[in-house]
Design a protein around this motif. Structure first.
Motif, short mmCIF file in Angstrom:
data_model
loop_
_atom_site.label_atom_id
_atom_site.label_comp_id
_atom_site.label_asym_id
_atom_site.label_seq_id
_atom_site.Cartn_x
_atom_site.Cartn_y
_atom_site.Cartn_z
N PRO A 150 4.36 0.21 -9.81
CA PRO A 150 4.32 -0.34 -8.44
C PRO A 150 5.71 -0.49 -7.87
CG PRO A 150 3.88 -2.05 -10.07
CD PRO A 150 3.90 -0.76 -10.82
N LEU B 180 -1.93 8.27 5.11
CA LEU B 180 -1.31 7.68 3.93
C LEU B 180 -1.04 8.73 2.88
CD1 LEU B 180 -3.54 4.49 3.64
CD2 LEU B 180 -1.42 4.79 4.92
N ALA B 181 0.09 8.57 2.22
CA ALA B 181 0.45 9.49 1.15
C ALA B 181 -0.45 9.23 -0.06
CB ALA B 181 1.91 9.31 0.76
N PRO B 182 -0.78 10.27 -0.82
CA PRO B 182 -1.59 10.06 -2.04
C PRO B 182 -0.83 9.21 -3.05
CG PRO B 182 -0.77 12.31 -1.92
CD PRO B 182 -0.46 11.69 -0.60
N VAL B 183 -1.56 8.37 -3.75
CA VAL B 183 -0.95 7.44 -4.70
C VAL B 183 -1.20 7.94 -6.12
CG1 VAL B 183 -0.94 5.07 -5.54
CG2 VAL B 183 -1.28 5.54 -3.11
N ASP B 184 -0.13 7.97 -6.91
CA ASP B 184 -0.24 8.33 -8.32
C ASP B 184 -0.65 7.09 -9.10
OD1 ASP B 184 -0.10 9.30 -10.84
OD2 ASP B 184 2.04 9.81 -10.81
N GLY C 265 0.82 -1.20 0.00
CA GLY C 265 0.00 0.00 0.00
C GLY C 265 0.85 1.25 0.00
N PRO C 266 0.19 2.41 0.06
CA PRO C 266 0.94 3.68 -0.01
C PRO C 266 1.75 3.90 1.26
CG PRO C 266 -1.39 4.07 0.44
CD PRO C 266 -1.25 2.61 0.14
N PRO C 267 2.81 4.66 1.16
CA PRO C 267 3.63 4.94 2.34
C PRO C 267 2.91 5.85 3.33
CG PRO C 267 4.40 6.20 0.47
CD PRO C 267 3.36 5.26 -0.06
N THR C 268 3.40 5.83 4.56
CA THR C 268 2.80 6.61 5.64
C THR C 268 3.49 7.96 5.74
OG1 THR C 268 2.19 4.63 6.84
CG2 THR C 268 2.30 6.66 8.08
#
Length: 410
Positions: free
Chosen positions: A330, A321-325, A64-67
């Motif tokens: 991946p 959580l950081a927003p995911v592009d 998942g996305p980074p914190t």
């Protein structure tokens, strides 16, 4: 019988040189036994596998996305009420218990209705009396109308005097006024009865909304009042009701990092009571005020789960959580616990490594480290995910040594 001299001769210790064993011989025997024991211990340790803690390396693409930020707070309810009566009275019956689910409008308790019912009966009797007087007045008015019409006809035929006609008309007008007054009195009596009926209904305490009873505050025989009486013997409520569908999380974020938080951004929440359960959620709002004593800003968070295990006032840890592009590739590699990383000391050119447990033996694998998040470290090269790595390797663990897992964990 033997003589005493013979008995004493038998008890005498022989101290001749040929009867004593050399001390050097005993010393070599002891050394040989000690050496045999040391060799046995070394052989046993050489064949015994090392017991190690292990963890499963997770593919970085599944992490998942980074914190961006971690914060702690508590579960709170937006709808919570101490249910009380509208009037002061003595509790006659309590129909709730802690943990009971109730629906909106459900009866929770009853107060003693004796006084309220007496008021209702009195208002009902007064209404009946007023309606009776109103019916009598209507009859009298009808008679006065008939009399006035007759007097008017006789006056036209000059059979009665003008004074008699005026008297009949005044009587009709008086009775019409009394009828209007009685109609108002009946209306007031009906309102009084409706008010007395509300008083009876107020002795029944009902749920203002659907939820769960979390506290029972009164027992039959106690006095309850919507306002505190200033003493310790009057309850201000029957119980506390919580709407479990309104639960959310309130966390305090250091004002130095509040710029990283945005409305509607995703979060992962972990309850202190269930550390292995991650609950997804999102930011509802950032409360536009700061606590100067703690230098924090309150953030409201909505949870995507309505699980019954989530209850008010539970401690919770939240990871923003950081927003995911969506167009970004991946991440590669794997995630391992930070404690699994072995860093070389005093070796030129040596890279960090992990020990991978395969078929009962450990294999030392050099890795390339990436970002750290939530006590885990990303390994960008050397692992692909799915490997069993040794957590906190014991000192002296060597490549190829036999090992068994103590308690594998994820």
């Amino acid at each position: 019988m033997s003589r005493p001299e013979d008995l004493l001769r038998d008890l005498r210790i022989d101290r001749r040189p040929e009867a004593r064993r050399p001390a050097s011989h005993r010393k070599w025997v002891a050394l040989a036994v000690l050496a045999a024991l040391v060799l046995a211990v070394l052989a046993w340790r050489a064949t015994r596998p090392v017991v190690v803690d292990t963890a499963l390396a997770r593919p970085a693409a599944e992490a998942g996305p980074p914190t961006l930020l971690d914060a702690s707070g508590f579960v709170t309810a937006r709808r919570i009420a101490t249910v009380s009566s509208k009037v002061t009275g003595r509790v006659a019956e309590v129909l709730i218990e802690e943990g009971m689910k109730v629906e909106e409008g459900q009866l929770l308790a009853r107060l003693d209705p004796t006084d309220a019912r007496a008021q209702l009966e009195l208002a009902t009797a007064q209404l009946a009396s007023s309606e009776s007087q109103l019916a009598e007045a209507r009859t009298q008015l009808a008679l006065a109308e008939t009399t006035l019409a007759r007097q008017q006809e006789l006056l036209g035929r000059r059979l009665v005097s003008q004074a008699a006609y005026d008297q009949a008309r005044a009587d009709r007008d008086a009775r019409a006024a009394r009828l209007a007054s009685l109609e108002k009195a009946v209306e007031v009596a009906r309102e009084q009865r409706a008010l007395a009926l509300i008083g009876v209904e107020n002795t029944e305490i009902r749920a203002p909304f659907s939820g769960v009873i979390v506290a029972k505050a009164a027992q039959p025989g106690e006095m309850v009042s919507p306002l505190s009486a200033g003493g310790g013997f009057t309850r201000t409520g029957i119980g506390t009701l919580v709407d479990m569908d309104s639960l959310e999380v309130n966390v305090d974020v250091n004002e130095a990092y509040i710029g990283r938080v945005q409305p509607k951004m995703g979060v992962n929440a972990v309850l202190n009571a269930y550390p292995d359960w991650t609950i997804p959620g999102s930011v509802i709002a950032i409360v536009p005020t700061a606590d100067r004593s703690k230098a924090t800003v309150k953030v409201r968070i909505a949870l995507d789960s309505r699980d019954p295990r989530i209850v008010p006032d539970m401690g919770v840890r939240v990871s923003f959580l950081a927003p995911v592009d969506p167009e970004a590739p991946p991440p590669s590699g794997a995630l391992v616990p930070e404690a699994a990383i072995v860093r070389a000391s005093g070796e030129d050119g040596a890279r960090p490594a992990v020990f991978v447990l395969e078929e009962g033996r450990v294999r030392r694998v050099e890795v390339v480290l990436g970002a750290e998040a939530n006590a885990e470290r990303q390994v960008t090269a050397g692992l692909v995910g799915g490997e069993t790595v040794v957590v906190a390797p014991p000192p002296g663990l060597r490549d190829g040594e036999r090992a068994v897992p103590r308690s594998p964990r994820r």
